[in-house]
Design an enzyme around this catalytic site. Sequence first.
Site, PDB file in Angstrom:
ATOM      1  N   SER A  40     -30.971   6.439   1.064  1.00  0.00           N
ATOM      2  CA  SER A  40     -31.825   7.474  -0.735  1.00  0.00           C
ATOM      3  C   SER A  40     -31.532   6.678  -1.396  1.00  0.00           C
ATOM      4  O   SER A  40     -32.880   6.803  -2.256  1.00  0.00           O
ATOM      5  CB  SER A  40     -31.748   8.109   0.732  1.00  0.00           C
ATOM      6  OG  SER A  40     -32.461   8.855   1.664  1.00  0.00           O
ATOM      7  N   GLU A  61     -22.346  18.205   1.252  1.00  0.00           N
ATOM      8  CA  GLU A  61     -22.659  18.905  -0.906  1.00  0.00           C
ATOM      9  C   GLU A  61     -21.062  19.055  -1.350  1.00  0.00           C
ATOM     10  O   GLU A  61     -20.960  18.491  -2.661  1.00  0.00           O
ATOM     11  CB  GLU A  61     -23.991  19.258  -1.269  1.00  0.00           C
ATOM     12  CG  GLU A  61     -24.372  18.184  -0.364  1.00  0.00           C
ATOM     13  CD  GLU A  61     -24.844  18.164   1.133  1.00  0.00           C
ATOM     14  OE1 GLU A  61     -24.682  19.401   1.348  1.00  0.00           O
ATOM     15  OE2 GLU A  61     -25.701  17.525   1.997  1.00  0.00           O
ATOM     16  N   PHE A  86     -30.463  19.721  -2.852  1.00  0.00           N
ATOM     17  CA  PHE A  86     -28.804  19.544  -2.230  1.00  0.00           C
ATOM     18  C   PHE A  86     -27.442  19.318  -3.598  1.00  0.00           C
ATOM     19  O   PHE A  86     -26.697  19.676  -3.664  1.00  0.00           O
ATOM     20  CB  PHE A  86     -28.553  18.838  -1.338  1.00  0.00           C
ATOM     21  CG  PHE A  86     -29.972  18.608  -0.739  1.00  0.00           C
ATOM     22  CD1 PHE A  86     -30.453  19.755   0.609  1.00  0.00           C
ATOM     23  CD2 PHE A  86     -29.928  17.649   0.025  1.00  0.00           C
ATOM     24  CE1 PHE A  86     -31.739  20.297   1.192  1.00  0.00           C
ATOM     25  CE2 PHE A  86     -30.947  17.452   1.278  1.00  0.00           C
ATOM     26  CZ  PHE A  86     -31.709  18.374   1.389  1.00  0.00           C
ATOM     27  N   HIS A 112     -35.146  12.092  -5.416  1.00  0.00           N
ATOM     28  CA  HIS A 112     -35.901  12.719  -4.394  1.00  0.00           C
ATOM     29  C   HIS A 112     -36.581  13.826  -5.490  1.00  0.00           C
ATOM     30  O   HIS A 112     -37.048  15.100  -4.714  1.00  0.00           O
ATOM     31  CB  HIS A 112     -35.625  13.087  -2.934  1.00  0.00           C
ATOM     32  CG  HIS A 112     -35.900  11.682  -2.077  1.00  0.00           C
ATOM     33  ND1 HIS A 112     -34.836  11.050  -2.459  1.00  0.00           N
ATOM     34  CD2 HIS A 112     -36.227  11.405  -1.121  1.00  0.00           C
ATOM     35  CE1 HIS A 112     -35.207   9.859  -1.801  1.00  0.00           C
ATOM     36  NE2 HIS A 112     -36.193   9.941  -0.922  1.00  0.00           N
ATOM     37  N   ASP A 120     -41.888  15.323   3.289  1.00  0.00           N
ATOM     38  CA  ASP A 120     -40.513  16.543   4.129  1.00  0.00           C
ATOM     39  C   ASP A 120     -40.894  17.695   3.655  1.00  0.00           C
ATOM     40  O   ASP A 120     -40.977  18.641   3.806  1.00  0.00           O
ATOM     41  CB  ASP A 120     -39.432  15.787   3.777  1.00  0.00           C
ATOM     42  CG  ASP A 120     -38.343  14.608   4.359  1.00  0.00           C
ATOM     43  OD1 ASP A 120     -39.311  13.971   5.436  1.00  0.00           O
ATOM     44  OD2 ASP A 120     -37.995  14.087   3.786  1.00  0.00           O
TER      45      ASP A 120
END
Lengths: 318, 281
Positions: A40, A61, A86, A112, A120
């Site tokens: 991603s 994370e 995140f 993103h 999403d």
Amino acid sequence: MKKYTYSEKKDTRSGFGAGLHEAGQKNPNVVALCADLKGSLKMDAFADEFPERFIQIGIAEANMIGIAAGMTIGGKIPFTGTFANFSTGRVYDQIRQSVAYSNKNVKICASHAGLTLGEDGATHQILEDIGLMKMLPGMVVINPCDYNQTKAATLAIAEYEGPVYLRFGRPSIPVFTDPDQKFEIGKAWMVNEGTDVTIVATGHMVWKAIEAGEQLAALGIDAEIINIHTIKPLDEEAILKSLQKTGCVVTCEEHNKFGGLGESVARLLSTELPSPQEFVAVNDSFGESGTPDQLMTKYGLDTINIVEAVQKVIKRKK
Amino acid sequence: MKHTINELEDIVSQVRRDIVRMVHGCQSGHPGGSLGCAEFLTALYFETMNHSTDFKMDGAGEDLFFLSNGHISPVFYSVLARSGYFEVSELATFRKLNSRVQGHPTTHEGLPGIRIASGSLGQGMSVAIGAALTKKLNKDHSLVFSLHGDGELQEGQNWEAIMFAPHNKVDNLISTIDYNGQQIDGPTEKILSLENLQTKFEAFGWHVITSNGNNMEDIVKALEYAKSLTGKGRPILNLMSTQMGYGVDFMVGSHKWHGTAPNDDQLASALSQNKETLGDY
């Protein structure tokens, strides 16, 4: 209105991936960390060429931020990669203590971002990240406008000493900047000189501002358009110089209107040059599922919203 | 050995005096956990670690230490000062305005010997792992040490790190848990049980050793043994039993002295139990 064209659309995250790969080739101290989102974040080329410098953290994370901070001790330049939500909100305290307060040379790279993650939905979108990161003392906040600029920004932050937040997105958007551009952190990019209104845009909204500028020109309004790729430190000189000429401003960002670029501009103007301002931003809301285009329309981030905001703000000029 | 056990114990006595004086001086700070770790940090800085007091942030070629439970800063500051990182007199500025000796350790004020801020709990093991990974990438064969409170293990980030280190063969890392069984609100087993830490760490793939952190001979040996286990594919966990407040009779074993400063009479009593060996600041 200056004419901008594009021959292809590409995602800004791929610009990051290409920049990271090149930064890795240039500097053996560049390392990359990811939390199960290598694909991603477009980190594959880096991971393939430099497997020993690519660290797969897993879905953890907080640990990633701490490990990145630790890796700077001994001279590494860590780039962490995960989704913007995140990368920031989930690990705010880790970034605050182990990176920002400790002044570690970590590059927090966030894909993103904003609404355009799309289907999403709100758990994976974030519209608060610019605010969270810009409030941290010493944190540089960058939100580039297309593939080429994201690549250039990635290369530039590898050479900058200190913590950086780099924000980019998923959808393919027009590539209209120079592939060989020099990226100067904190230096705004004049997209179009004009006299009637200043449009200050960041990230995916820069292309929409260009489209709005063309529509405004047809209506007889001469817009000055500034690409603020670096939200912090803000290029105050460029903004004030423009406002001295135009007298009003519209800020455009794929972010909550609270805490984003618009607020940074308002803070500057309130003390230095009080001016009418309109905000093209999400109106204090979470996102939802939908295609990127549908979401940009529903949440008021389309070209038409910029045009309308300009017409409104010009009426408020003295 | 660089020092005899008696010499190290003399340093510990002075470190304990520093701790209670620092916390008394500003009427603020955490004496309990600091006193309990006096032997460990003294052993680490005076005996175990290969390090230089000519402080360089990158620590190349040196063993590094990270304090994760930053509230026990008094013992860390005392040991750093007594090792020669900065003037011992600076301990008197602990928690006072314009001081480098902040309530919790930070790099922000530039105090030599500090490589990361800590205070918000649970982050130190990740940082130590990062530093250890960098040493491996740099082909630097020195070691990374870290210290964590047992209550601190309630923070979930630790378990992300505990899972990561064996999977990635971070075998140049020696982490120590200050296993005193106390946290602010009471005994750890009442607040949130840690259960069997040895089996937990072993289940994740660590090599676990145990030690008595308030016995200088034992902790020195344990750290030497831990060093002999490095480079064998697994991180090492030193599960170190201590007593909070050790060395001051009215503080021993009670969570009440986690974050409480002694009054004048209590200070005098604490000092009388620890002879002056290197000169107070």
